[in-house]
Design an enzyme around this catalytic site. Sequence first.
Site, PDB file in Angstrom:
ATOM      1  N   ILE A 122       0.879  -1.187   0.000  1.00  0.00           N
ATOM      2  CA  ILE A 122       0.000   0.000   0.000  1.00  0.00           C
ATOM      3  C   ILE A 122       0.907   1.225   0.000  1.00  0.00           C
ATOM      4  O   ILE A 122       1.732   1.376   0.913  1.00  0.00           O
ATOM      5  CB  ILE A 122      -0.889   0.013   1.269  1.00  0.00           C
ATOM      6  CG1 ILE A 122      -1.655  -1.314   1.399  1.00  0.00           C
ATOM      7  CG2 ILE A 122      -1.829   1.196   1.245  1.00  0.00           C
ATOM      8  CD1 ILE A 122      -2.597  -1.590   0.248  1.00  0.00           C
ATOM      9  N   HIS A 137      -7.429  -5.157  -9.269  1.00  0.00           N
ATOM     10  CA  HIS A 137      -7.730  -5.989  -8.088  1.00  0.00           C
ATOM     11  C   HIS A 137      -8.584  -7.177  -8.528  1.00  0.00           C
ATOM     12  O   HIS A 137      -9.554  -6.982  -9.282  1.00  0.00           O
ATOM     13  CB  HIS A 137      -8.491  -5.148  -7.054  1.00  0.00           C
ATOM     14  CG  HIS A 137      -8.823  -5.901  -5.814  1.00  0.00           C
ATOM     15  ND1 HIS A 137      -7.885  -6.222  -4.853  1.00  0.00           N
ATOM     16  CD2 HIS A 137     -10.004  -6.421  -5.372  1.00  0.00           C
ATOM     17  CE1 HIS A 137      -8.472  -6.913  -3.881  1.00  0.00           C
ATOM     18  NE2 HIS A 137      -9.749  -7.043  -4.165  1.00  0.00           N
ATOM     19  N   GLY A 190      -7.221   5.009   0.580  1.00  0.00           N
ATOM     20  CA  GLY A 190      -7.710   3.803   1.255  1.00  0.00           C
ATOM     21  C   GLY A 190      -7.094   2.562   0.635  1.00  0.00           C
ATOM     22  O   GLY A 190      -6.214   2.657  -0.216  1.00  0.00           O
TER      23      GLY A 190
HETATM   24  C1  GRF Z   1      -3.328 -10.046 -10.080  1.00  0.00           C
HETATM   25  O1  GRF Z   1      -4.507 -10.826 -10.092  1.00  0.00           O
HETATM   26  C2  GRF Z   1      -3.536  -8.815  -9.251  1.00  0.00           C
HETATM   27  O2  GRF Z   1      -4.845  -8.288  -9.333  1.00  0.00           O
HETATM   28  C3  GRF Z   1      -3.323  -9.366  -7.861  1.00  0.00           C
HETATM   29  O3  GRF Z   1      -2.246 -10.268  -7.989  1.00  0.00           O
HETATM   30  C4  GRF Z   1      -2.217 -10.741  -9.332  1.00  0.00           C
HETATM   31  C5  GRF Z   1      -0.872 -10.354  -9.897  1.00  0.00           C
HETATM   32  O4  GRF Z   1      -0.678 -11.085 -11.020  1.00  0.00           O
HETATM   33  N1  GRF Z   1      -3.013  -8.304  -6.946  1.00  0.00           N
HETATM   34  P1  GRF Z   1       0.608 -10.766 -11.958  1.00  0.00           P
HETATM   35  O5  GRF Z   1       1.799 -10.491 -11.020  1.00  0.00           O
HETATM   36  O6  GRF Z   1       0.262  -9.554 -12.773  1.00  0.00           O
HETATM   37  O7  GRF Z   1       0.767 -12.026 -12.760  1.00  0.00           O
END
Ligand code: GRF
Length: 206
Positions: free
Chosen positions: A94, A111, A145
């Site tokens: 974060i 996300h 956030g």
């Molecule tokens: C993705 O699904 C992202 O949303 C989540 O972790 C995964 C990362 O995948 N935070 P990558 O590293 O882009 O393959």
Amino acid sequence: ARLVVLVSGSGTNLQALLDAIAERGTEGYGAEIVAVGADRAGIEGLARAERAGIPTFVRRVRDHASRAEWDEALARATAEYEPDLVVSAGFMKIVGKEFLARYGGRLINTHPALLPSFPGAHGVRDALDYGVKVTGCTVHFVDDGVDTGPVIAQGVVEVLEEDHTDEGAALHERIKEVERRLLVDVVGRLARDGYRIEGRKVRIPA
Ligand code: GRF
């Protein structure tokens, strides 16, 4: 537009952006990745950048006296590349006040759940455990956030019976397929068409 992409893991979202730019050209796609940053070394996401000849930087929290100093160091390292847009694609930290002061409004995140449902580091598992019938992914602007900023785009993925047998591994892969396409589409549109953020609404001229 100049993009800096932040990663923490396999970097398949980064790879999707690299492939789109390779296919359509920087002009056609409207953006180029000028650097890739990470919070840890030795990850596939950095190897993907190196293979593409793109500069990389690593800023590890534990190398700094405080979280705030890490945040400041990450912001400074990013600023060296003068990005128009920063894309957090699987970046698992974060960012703090300093980073947001510089890049708020130009920082997007992807996300693997339909926000505001299931924010945080375990969105896929939390959705599965909740027993939802559909989940998906969200591309949004980052605010102060966790996974709470204005939503830009979302994609829906059905939850299947067998998803309960592998802790959501197959489900996350199906989400990532949708997520990669969504991210490539959104980044290209933001870069080519520009955008305005009005409260919680994101306006991209058609
Ligand atoms: C993705 O699904 C992202 O949303 C989540 O972790 C995964 C990362 O995948 N935070 P990558 O590293 O882009 O393959």
